[in-house]
Design an enzyme around this catalytic site. Structure first.
Site, PDB file in Angstrom:
ATOM      1  N   GLU A 185       0.865  -1.186   0.000  1.00 49.71           N
ATOM      2  CA  GLU A 185       0.000   0.000   0.000  1.00 49.71           C
ATOM      3  C   GLU A 185       0.897   1.230   0.000  1.00 49.71           C
ATOM      4  OE1 GLU A 185      -3.379  -0.239   2.443  1.00 49.71           O
ATOM      5  OE2 GLU A 185      -3.902   1.873   2.209  1.00 49.71           O
ATOM      6  N   ARG A 186       0.641   2.136  -0.959  1.00 49.22           N
ATOM      7  CA  ARG A 186       1.493   3.335  -1.105  1.00 49.22           C
ATOM      8  C   ARG A 186       2.948   2.939  -1.334  1.00 49.22           C
ATOM      9  NH1 ARG A 186      -2.898   5.717  -2.473  1.00 49.22           N
ATOM     10  NH2 ARG A 186      -4.461   5.821  -0.825  1.00 49.22           N
ATOM     11  N   ASN A 217      -3.383  -1.680   7.625  1.00 50.36           N
ATOM     12  CA  ASN A 217      -4.713  -2.154   7.194  1.00 50.36           C
ATOM     13  C   ASN A 217      -4.645  -3.671   7.142  1.00 50.36           C
ATOM     14  OD1 ASN A 217      -5.934   0.387   6.876  1.00 50.36           O
ATOM     15  ND2 ASN A 217      -4.935   0.643   4.898  1.00 50.36           N
ATOM     16  N   GLU A 245     -10.634   4.700   8.905  1.00 53.85           N
ATOM     17  CA  GLU A 245     -10.795   4.349   7.483  1.00 53.85           C
ATOM     18  C   GLU A 245     -11.355   2.936   7.331  1.00 53.85           C
ATOM     19  OE1 GLU A 245      -7.527   7.304   5.460  1.00 53.85           O
ATOM     20  OE2 GLU A 245      -6.919   5.242   5.799  1.00 53.85           O
ATOM     21  N   LYS A 305       0.791  11.047  13.574  1.00 57.41           N
ATOM     22  CA  LYS A 305       1.372  11.579  12.335  1.00 57.41           C
ATOM     23  C   LYS A 305       1.886  12.998  12.566  1.00 57.41           C
ATOM     24  CE  LYS A 305      -1.154   8.742   9.033  1.00 57.41           C
ATOM     25  NZ  LYS A 305      -1.944   8.699   7.776  1.00 57.41           N
ATOM     26  N   ASP A 360      -2.527  14.371   6.682  1.00 53.19           N
ATOM     27  CA  ASP A 360      -2.050  13.082   6.159  1.00 53.19           C
ATOM     28  C   ASP A 360      -0.843  13.252   5.253  1.00 53.19           C
ATOM     29  OD1 ASP A 360      -3.735  10.339   4.399  1.00 53.19           O
ATOM     30  OD2 ASP A 360      -2.004  10.435   5.720  1.00 53.19           O
ATOM     31  N   GLU A 389       3.943   9.078  -0.797  1.00 59.67           N
ATOM     32  CA  GLU A 389       2.536   8.929  -1.230  1.00 59.67           C
ATOM     33  C   GLU A 389       2.014  10.228  -1.828  1.00 59.67           C
ATOM     34  OE1 GLU A 389      -0.141   7.822   1.908  1.00 59.67           O
ATOM     35  OE2 GLU A 389      -1.905   8.183   0.639  1.00 59.67           O
ATOM     36  N   GLU A 429       6.885  21.595  -3.403  1.00 61.64           N
ATOM     37  CA  GLU A 429       5.811  22.391  -2.787  1.00 61.64           C
ATOM     38  C   GLU A 429       5.387  23.514  -3.736  1.00 61.64           C
ATOM     39  OE1 GLU A 429       7.068  24.572   0.692  1.00 61.64           O
ATOM     40  OE2 GLU A 429       5.007  24.741   1.420  1.00 61.64           O
TER      41      GLU A 429
HETATM   42  O1  GCW Z   1      -2.234   8.189   3.919  1.00 62.04           O
HETATM   43  C1  GCW Z   1      -3.387   7.428   4.069  1.00 62.04           C
HETATM   44  C2  GCW Z   1      -3.258   6.444   2.962  1.00 62.04           C
HETATM   45  C3  GCW Z   1      -3.683   5.056   3.294  1.00 62.04           C
HETATM   46  C4  GCW Z   1      -3.117   4.658   4.650  1.00 62.04           C
HETATM   47  C5  GCW Z   1      -3.677   5.604   5.695  1.00 62.04           C
HETATM   48  C6  GCW Z   1      -3.081   5.331   7.076  1.00 62.04           C
HETATM   49  C7  GCW Z   1      -2.407   2.489   5.372  1.00 62.04           C
HETATM   50  O2  GCW Z   1      -3.924   6.933   1.824  1.00 62.04           O
HETATM   51  O3  GCW Z   1      -3.210   4.211   2.263  1.00 62.04           O
HETATM   52  O4  GCW Z   1      -3.486   3.317   4.957  1.00 62.04           O
HETATM   53  O5  GCW Z   1      -3.344   6.957   5.391  1.00 62.04           O
HETATM   54  O6  GCW Z   1      -2.142   6.064   7.430  1.00 62.04           O
HETATM   55  O7  GCW Z   1      -3.540   4.427   7.741  1.00 62.04           O
END
Ligand code: GCW
Length: 678
Positions: free
Chosen positions: A160-161, A202, A286, A360, A365, A393, A511
């Site tokens: 993923e990503r 996930n 999510e 984070k 995100d 990402e 940026e």
């Molecule tokens: O950045 C988003 C992404 C998801 C990721 C989610 C997370 C692993 O689009 O792909 O899922 O955050 O951080 O859980």
């Protein structure tokens, strides 16, 4: 089955280097206080030999060795060579080391095997960068107790990503254990990483079964390889595992049958995977299951698991990425930026001591620029870790060059005002502010099974840089870049300066053509590469720029969503006012008219036009710089990076033209310089 793909050694190539007087120390080695048969000691010595052999053509011969702890009563070592000794804890802390040279003897002292390993990688960095070990005197202790990579690898081999090929941990729902894993462990250890989560947060399908007999043997083998390089093994956990693995038909953390199920399960797991450090959990996020499903709190969920893993020395790392992902765009009150703080601040102090909340760097995100999450330092009685994303990402998919270490430094140096002193994010997440031992930093890794591990050769600077920064947060982004370039390419002055220049400007360049001023998300939905100004503007994800015919930006002041008030003073007031808000975040905190005059003397709309034209020009400049060192870097690197630069230039032009045209059409205000806008 042997892997088809080969892989490079990245910064561990150990290519011949000028001696600089270093070879003299690698004739004889004396080991005191370390068990020669300990896996980490064995790997450390093998690495030392591999490094000095490759770089200097030197060959270690081993003199005496005593496993007894050095008590200082031994006769002084009189020889030209290297002494590796265990010493009492004091100035040298856990996983730390001291390196000193005097009278031809190079002494590496450490209190544990990890310190010995990290000290040897330090020595090899000096040799690789053609420094001199003569007269060296350094004491290095890790800033962060936990220094982790999170891999969002799926059991089917996808990532993923992921932008660097497929997983090297998994294929066809099986765990892969082979030489590439050993090289990954060497690379991680060489930059001081001491914790790795191998599977996606996930947790779905086969991954739920990683805590079952189906995978224990291979998982234990992986864990053992990591343990040989001082790395703790972690798994991402499915909170609903009881239901999916045939346990009770509930995952309610306060339900006795669920608790009993987890007790039995964890006893089995820790018994079968001895080096298991614990679990990373993404819950109520999510679509992932969690305690909210049962009307319980995040603390209920985390503490239940933490209490059960505690007897095994396990920890629970609980992610704070919890927000309402079903928002209606007409709703101006719900603010995704508020969610992490609103969902976690009220339980501050309720988490048990082997729970760490993983937060984070920003409230949204991993955008190219965000304010620092107010949860960092907002929590005063709870273990917290910083989560950053090395996988690009939203920052170019390892096609566009974007060296992220400068951004990570900004986050770490940020003053939260959570305490009268030691109040930076670095202080908080390292445990310095609260004196807690469960603390640290994690990054979503950018690796895959591509031959060069990271898609673009230049993206390995982020793979390398995060680890070095996690160990020593006072290193500068430039220090790290130059080390990495010398070890990966060459010490040639022009090469080092040229690539350093490209890396250090790349974040601002990216940026310029994808933002402005704290606005993110104008990306192709779900893919997150390439421009789509309104791609997310009317979706449910709460990622709006709120551009209209008069202005752009989200009012997060006390007159808007009130997000600015989540910070301590003086940050709250600073962000709350359009006049004091740092301009690089102006549109994150305020809705601003296009004709607003910025401190640069430009209007906002002119800044949008100028920055997007500049962004493209800077990419063109990077390409010219890269071409100037053609022939001084390996041909495949030169070609591969150039190919990605061409794609980046195309991308930057697309962004420039789409963003400028969008805002010209929206505002009706022409570019003062009359450039081509559609
Ligand atoms: O950045 C988003 C992404 C998801 C990721 C989610 C997370 C692993 O689009 O792909 O899922 O955050 O951080 O859980």
């Amino acid at each position: 089955m042997a892997r088809e793909k080969r892989w490079t050694q990245l910064w561990l190539q150990y290519k011949p280097r000028r001696d600089c007087g270093n070879a003299a120390y690698f004739g004889r080695v004396v080991i005191r206080g370390f068990d020669r048969d300990n896996a980490v000691v064995k790997n450390a010595l093998a690495e030392l030999q591999k490094g000095i052999g490759g770089m200097l053509g030197a060959q270690l011969t081993e003199e005496e060795r005593t496993a007894a702890l050095a008590k200082g009563s031994e006769p002084p070592v009189q020889m030209q060579g290297i002494l590796l000794q265990r010493s009492q804890a004091g100035e040298i802390r856990e996983e730390g080391y001291r390196i000193e040279e005097a009278n031809g003897l190079l002494t590496l002292s450490a209190v544990d095997e990890n310190g010995l390993l990290y000290g040897i990688f330090h020595i090899l960095r000096v040799v690789a960068t053609e420094g001199s070990l003569t007269g060296i005197s350094v004491l290095v202790n890790p800033d962060n107790p936990l220094r982790m990579y999170n891999h969002w690898d799926n059991m089917d081999g996808s990532i993923e990503r992921g932008y660097s090929g497929r997983s090297f941990f998994f294929e066809d729902n099986q765990i892969t254990v082979d030489e590439r894993i050993v090289d990954y462990a060497r690379m991680a250890a060489s930059i001081g990483i001491n914790g790795v989560v191998i599977n996606n947060v996930n947790v779905k399908n086969a991954a739920t079964y990683l805590i079952t007999d189906r995978y224990f043997d291979k998982a234990a083998r992986l864990a053992e390889i990591f343990a040989g390089y001082g790395i703790k093994f972690f798994l991402s956990l499915n909170f609903a595992a009881p239901i999916e693995l045939g346990g009770p038909d509930s995952a309610d953390p306060l339900e006795p049958s669920v608790i009993e199920w987890w007790k039995g399960k964890m006893k089995e797991v820790f018994n079968r995977i001895p080096n298991l450090g614990g679990f990373l959990v993404k819950a109520d996020s999510e679509g992932r299951p969690g305690p909210f499903t049962y009307g319980r709190t995040q603390a209920d969920g985390a503490n239940m698991l933490a209490d059960i893993v505690k007897p095994y020395g396990g920890i629970i790392i609980w992610r704070c990425f919890v927000y309402n992902c079903t928002q209606d765009w007409r709703d101006y009150k719900t603010d995704r930026a508020r969610a992490g703080y609103d969902n976690f601040i009220q339980m501050d102090g309720d988490y048990h001591d082997n729970v760490i909340l993983q937060i984070k760097n920003g409230p949204m995100d991993f955008q190219i620029r965000e304010p620092v999450s107010p949860l960092l330092g907002g929590l005063k009685k709870t273990n917290q870790m910083l989560e950053v994303q090395v996988a690009q990402e939203y920052t170019g998919h390892q096609i566009d060059v974007c060296y992220l270490i400068p951004m990570f430094k900004e986050v770490l140096d940020y003053r939260t005002y959570c305490a009268p002193e030691r109040d930076t994010v670095a202080d908080v997440i390292s445990g310095r502010t609260m004196g807690n031992k469960y603390a640290g930093i994690a990054a979503v890794c950018n690796t895959g099974d591509d031959e060069n591990w990271t898609g673009s050769d230049l993206a390995a600077a982020n793979f390398y840089g995060f680890g070095r920064l996690a160990f020593s947060m006072s290193l500068t982004a430039k220090d790290i870049a130059q080390e990495w370039i010398c070890m990966s390419f060459s010490t040639d002055r022009q090469v080092v300066e040229t690539i350093t220049g490209i890396l250090l400007t790349s974040r601002e360049t990216y940026e310029k053509y994808t933002s402005p001023l704290g606005i993110g998300w104008m990306v192709t939905p779900h893919e997150h590469y390439g421009c789509s100004v309104d791609g997310y503007e009317y979706s449910c994800w709460g990622t709006y720029h709120r551009a209209d015919h008069l202005g752009i930006g989200v009012d997060r002041s006390d007159k808007g969503t009130g997000y600015a008030e989540q910070y301590y003073e003086p940050n709250a007031s600073m962000y709350n006012s359009i006049d004091s808000c740092p301009e690089e975040l102006l549109l994150f905190f305020h809705h601003v008219p296009y004709n607003h005059m910025l401190r640069t003397g430009k209007t906002l709309i002119q800044h949008i036009y100028d920055s997007h034209f500049e962004g493209v020009e800077e990419v063109e400049g990077m390409i010219a710089d890269w071409n100037s060192i053609e022939g001084k870097v390996p041909e495949d690197t030169s070609r591969g990076v150039r190919e990605r630069f061409d794609r980046q230039l195309y991308n930057a032009r697309e962004w420039r033209d789409q963003v400028n045209s969008y805002f010209y059409r929206k505002s009706g205000i022409a570019d003062e310089k009359g450039r081509v806008i559609y």
